[in-house]
Design an enzyme around this catalytic site. Structure first.
Site, mmCIF file in Angstrom:
data_model
loop_
_atom_site.group_PDB
_atom_site.id
_atom_site.type_symbol
_atom_site.label_atom_id
_atom_site.label_comp_id
_atom_site.label_asym_id
_atom_site.label_seq_id
_atom_site.Cartn_x
_atom_site.Cartn_y
_atom_site.Cartn_z
ATOM 1 N N ASN A 155 34.171 1.683 79.469
ATOM 2 C CA ASN A 155 35.335 0.800 79.469
ATOM 3 C C ASN A 155 35.702 0.331 80.865
ATOM 4 O OD1 ASN A 155 35.711 1.038 76.684
ATOM 5 N ND2 ASN A 155 36.846 2.942 76.950
ATOM 6 N N ARG A 167 -5.805 -30.779 118.538
ATOM 7 C CA ARG A 167 -4.759 -30.518 119.526
ATOM 8 C C ARG A 167 -5.072 -31.328 120.775
ATOM 9 N NH1 ARG A 167 -7.297 -24.612 120.475
ATOM 10 N NH2 ARG A 167 -8.636 -25.122 122.224
ATOM 11 N N GLY A 226 40.531 -6.258 66.915
ATOM 12 C CA GLY A 226 40.338 -4.814 66.815
ATOM 13 C C GLY A 226 39.039 -4.423 66.138
ATOM 14 N N THR A 227 38.685 -3.130 66.291
ATOM 15 C CA THR A 227 37.411 -2.647 65.745
ATOM 16 C C THR A 227 37.402 -2.695 64.209
ATOM 17 O OG1 THR A 227 38.333 -0.410 66.063
ATOM 18 C CG2 THR A 227 36.743 -1.170 67.691
ATOM 19 N N ASN A 254 36.449 11.167 69.175
ATOM 20 C CA ASN A 254 35.733 10.247 68.300
ATOM 21 C C ASN A 254 34.779 9.433 69.167
ATOM 22 O OD1 ASN A 254 35.005 8.269 66.407
ATOM 23 N ND2 ASN A 254 36.789 7.013 66.957
ATOM 24 N N ARG A 267 39.422 -3.960 80.744
ATOM 25 C CA ARG A 267 39.552 -2.958 81.800
ATOM 26 C C ARG A 267 38.535 -3.146 82.928
ATOM 27 N NH1 ARG A 267 39.976 1.486 77.039
ATOM 28 N NH2 ARG A 267 38.962 -0.257 75.982
ATOM 29 N N TYR A 296 3.515 -18.691 107.176
ATOM 30 C CA TYR A 296 4.018 -19.170 105.890
ATOM 31 C C TYR A 296 2.870 -19.773 105.094
ATOM 32 C CZ TYR A 296 6.095 -21.893 102.211
ATOM 33 O OH TYR A 296 6.382 -22.402 100.969
ATOM 34 N N ASN A 344 -9.689 -15.365 107.246
ATOM 35 C CA ASN A 344 -8.776 -14.825 108.238
ATOM 36 C C ASN A 344 -7.751 -15.886 108.598
ATOM 37 O OD1 ASN A 344 -7.590 -13.752 110.652
ATOM 38 N ND2 ASN A 344 -9.289 -12.277 110.622
HETATM 39 C C1 UD1 Z 1 37.155 3.192 70.554
HETATM 40 C C2 UD1 Z 1 37.842 4.015 69.479
HETATM 41 C C3 UD1 Z 1 38.120 5.396 70.026
HETATM 42 C C4 UD1 Z 1 36.841 6.040 70.505
HETATM 43 C C5 UD1 Z 1 36.115 5.149 71.513
HETATM 44 C C6 UD1 Z 1 34.742 5.711 71.805
HETATM 45 C C7 UD1 Z 1 39.131 2.365 68.184
HETATM 46 C C8 UD1 Z 1 40.480 1.842 67.894
HETATM 47 N N1 UD1 Z 1 39.081 3.360 69.110
HETATM 48 O O1 UD1 Z 1 38.070 3.017 71.621
HETATM 49 O O2 UD1 Z 1 38.700 6.217 69.030
HETATM 50 O O3 UD1 Z 1 37.121 7.308 71.086
HETATM 51 O O4 UD1 Z 1 35.943 3.832 70.967
HETATM 52 O O5 UD1 Z 1 34.091 4.982 72.799
HETATM 53 O O6 UD1 Z 1 38.174 1.926 67.605
HETATM 54 N N2 UD1 Z 1 35.159 -4.600 69.645
HETATM 55 C C9 UD1 Z 1 34.877 -5.653 68.805
HETATM 56 N N3 UD1 Z 1 35.916 -6.396 68.307
HETATM 57 C C10 UD1 Z 1 37.215 -6.130 68.602
HETATM 58 C C11 UD1 Z 1 37.490 -5.038 69.465
HETATM 59 C C12 UD1 Z 1 36.441 -4.272 69.968
HETATM 60 O O7 UD1 Z 1 33.729 -5.939 68.490
HETATM 61 O O8 UD1 Z 1 38.089 -6.857 68.105
HETATM 62 C C13 UD1 Z 1 34.027 -3.825 70.209
HETATM 63 C C14 UD1 Z 1 34.043 -3.747 71.713
HETATM 64 O O9 UD1 Z 1 33.304 -4.837 72.272
HETATM 65 C C15 UD1 Z 1 33.371 -2.412 71.983
HETATM 66 C C16 UD1 Z 1 33.678 -1.593 70.740
HETATM 67 O O10 UD1 Z 1 34.139 -2.498 69.759
HETATM 68 O O11 UD1 Z 1 31.978 -2.545 72.140
HETATM 69 C C17 UD1 Z 1 34.758 -0.546 71.000
HETATM 70 O O12 UD1 Z 1 35.936 -1.201 71.462
HETATM 71 P P1 UD1 Z 1 36.757 -0.646 72.703
HETATM 72 O O13 UD1 Z 1 37.878 -1.579 72.968
HETATM 73 O O14 UD1 Z 1 35.845 -0.327 73.823
HETATM 74 O O15 UD1 Z 1 37.340 0.689 72.068
HETATM 75 P P2 UD1 Z 1 37.814 1.991 72.839
HETATM 76 O O16 UD1 Z 1 39.137 1.740 73.457
HETATM 77 O O17 UD1 Z 1 36.742 2.497 73.710
HETATM 78 CA CA CA Z 2 34.838 1.615 74.498
#
Ligand code: UD1
Ligand code: CA
Length: 462
Positions: free
Chosen positions: A228, A441, A77-78, A170, A13, A367, A378
């Site tokens: 984000n 000079r 994903g997280t 969350n 984003r 300079y 000076n």
């Molecule tokens: C996430 C939460 C959301 C919460 C929000 C709070 C999930 C699915 N959603 O959304 O519920 O309200 O945070 O800020 O978790 N990351 C990894 N590996 C990955 C994907 C992400 O390490 O494969 C890291 C990202 O770099 C980031 C963090 O996890 O620092 C959160 O990921 P992000 O994509 O920002 O999640 P949100 O959409 O903000």
């Molecule tokens: Ca985030």
């Protein structure tokens, strides 16, 4: 107890070629704040930063912190981030999970989260907050309004119209029981809008398995804000910088119109120093007491003693200025400038890698590069050290009490001895011994009446 920090994501984003967690707020990468806070709760060897996108850059930027890095080569994903960290976390009972893109969390809140998790004997505890505008965050579905127990977290994209009205979000900070997390993490699926493993789905997974999931709400919603988008980052940057200004004000620093100043998190300033509008103090800059930093000055990684005046429009990098010196207006101190006590550096003077001794003055249009200048010297207007022969840099030495006449060029390597004078407009190529006068000079000639004769001469050609 371990702390895991999720920092592998790309930050789509932001529309950036740089990884999200290395974007800066308050003059430092976002992730640096999260690691610094985590380090106040557990020692760095118990911190695991999960990196993936541009992993080498992220690791290089934060290696100094001494934390561990876990590679999530593919970012699925997280939930997947935590799967990848399973082996590293296996020796621990409890893990606190933080988001690398939410930098305002405090050590106290992490500790409260951890304590609540232990007191509730929960499997998963999430930190939540009430946000006036919850858009984009996961919403918390409690068992009932008053219950600490949670059934599920629903992401923005999957939320029903009714769920979107929930303001409890969350935060992305959790505590887990490590063994139970890894017994059940295999139940996560990618059946969602992004086809990712969501860590948030662990709430529903545990709920179905009759494991306890609870939520603790922070009283300060500002602490959980994420970044984000660039707009969210600028909001965080403004919050941090304003907090920094308030801290400095409380410590006895005056800052006029703080909204116009850019002061980085690590800057230190002594009491009764006054910072005028539109000043930038960056990096590890340290300023003494009773100074005045006037408008439009940009000072980075520099150290300034007590009672110094920095006049408007001064630019300074990696330099030192001793007590009671006066700099500017419009001076440019490049890296390695070391200005002595009570010295003056004036308008349109550029310095680089020099030492200017106590009480010495270079006030106009000059300079000075690769030079060692003693005390009480000076340096006249328009003096130039010719330090570069096209291949190498050479040094100019000017000893104590010397007087360099205006418009002199000092061709390095060259030395001007103690107490000597250089006549104005000299080009000095040879060393000048102490207590001498050097003239370099052409002698002036005057042709009296020349101009009158020229005017009276009849043109020969009409
Ligand atoms: C996430 C939460 C959301 C919460 C929000 C709070 C999930 C699915 N959603 O959304 O519920 O309200 O945070 O800020 O978790 N990351 C990894 N590996 C990955 C994907 C992400 O390490 O494969 C890291 C990202 O770099 C980031 C963090 O996890 O620092 C959160 O990921 P992000 O994509 O920002 O999640 P949100 O959409 O903000
Ligand atoms: Ca985030």
């Amino acid at each position: 107890m371990a702390i895991a920090i999720m920092a592998a994501g790309k930050g789509t984003r932001l529309k950036s070629k740089h990884p999200k967690v290395l974007h800066e707020i308050g003059g430092k990468p976002i992730l640096a704040y999260v690691i610094a806070t985590a380090s106040k709760v557990v020692p760095p060897p118990d911190i695991f930063v999960i990196i993936g996108h541009e992993a080498n850059r992220v690791r290089a930027a934060l290696a100094y912190t001494g934390v561990n890095f876990v590679l999530q080569a593919e970012q699925r994903g997280t939930g997947h981030a935590l799967m990848v960290a399973g082996e590293a976390l296996s020796p621990y009972d409890q893990v606190i999970v933080l988001s690398g893109d939410a930098p305002l969390i405090t050590p106290e809140t992490i500790q409260r989260l951890s304590d609540f998790h232990a007191a509730q004997k929960a499997t998963m505890t999430l930190l939540t907050a009430d946000l006036a505008n919850p858009f984009g965050y996961g919403r918390v579905l409690r068992k009932s309004a008053q219950s600490p127990e949670v059934r599920a977290i629903v992401e923005q994209k999957a939320a029903t119209a009714q769920q979107k009205k929930i303001h409890e979000i969350n935060s992305g900070f959790y505590a887990f029981s490590v063994p139970t997390l890894y017994e059940h993490i295999g139940s996560l699926s990618t059946d969602n809008a992004h086809q990712e493993y969501y860590l948030t789905d662990m709430a529903a997974v545990f709920h179905r398995a009759r494991k306890k999931v609870v939520a603790i709400k922070t009283s300060d919603a500002g602490e959980v804000l994420g970044s984000n988008t660039r707009a969210e980052m600028m909001d965080l940057d403004a919050l941090l910088r304003l907090a920094k200004c308030r801290q400095l004000l409380s410590e006895g620093v005056t800052i006029f119109y703080p909204q116009t100043c850019v002061i980085d998190s690590d800057v230190e300033i002594g009491t009764d120093t006054v910072v005028e509008p539109f000043v930038q103090l960056l990096g590890k800059t340290k300023i003494g007491s009773d100074c005045r930093i006037r408008s439009y000055s940009v000072i980075k990684n520099s150290e300034i003693g007590d009672n110094v005046t920095i006049n408007p429009g001064t630019i300074m990098d990696d330099s030192r200025v001793a007590a009671s010196a006066i700099i500017g207006p419009y001076s440019r101190l490049r890296p390695g400038s070391d200005i002595g006590e009570g010295a003056h550096v004036g308008n349109f003077v550029e310095t680089k890698k020099i030492k200017l001794g106590k009480g010495s003055k270079a006030n106009h249009l000059t300079y000075l590069g690769d030079a060692e200048i003693g005390e009480g010297v000076n340096v006249g207007a328009g003096t130039i050290t010719c330090n570069y022969d096209g291949v190498h840099k050479h040094k100019t030495v000017i000893e104590d009490g010397a007087f360099i006449g205006s418009d002199s060029t000092l061709v390095a390597p060259v030395k001007i001895g103690r107490g000597s004078y250089v006549a104005a407009a000299s080009c000095i190529t040879d060393d000048v011994p102490a207590d001498s006068l050097a003239l370099g000079r052409a002698r002036q000639t005057v042709k009296e009446g020349w101009a009158r004769e020229r005017a009276q001469k009849k043109p020969t050609d009409t």
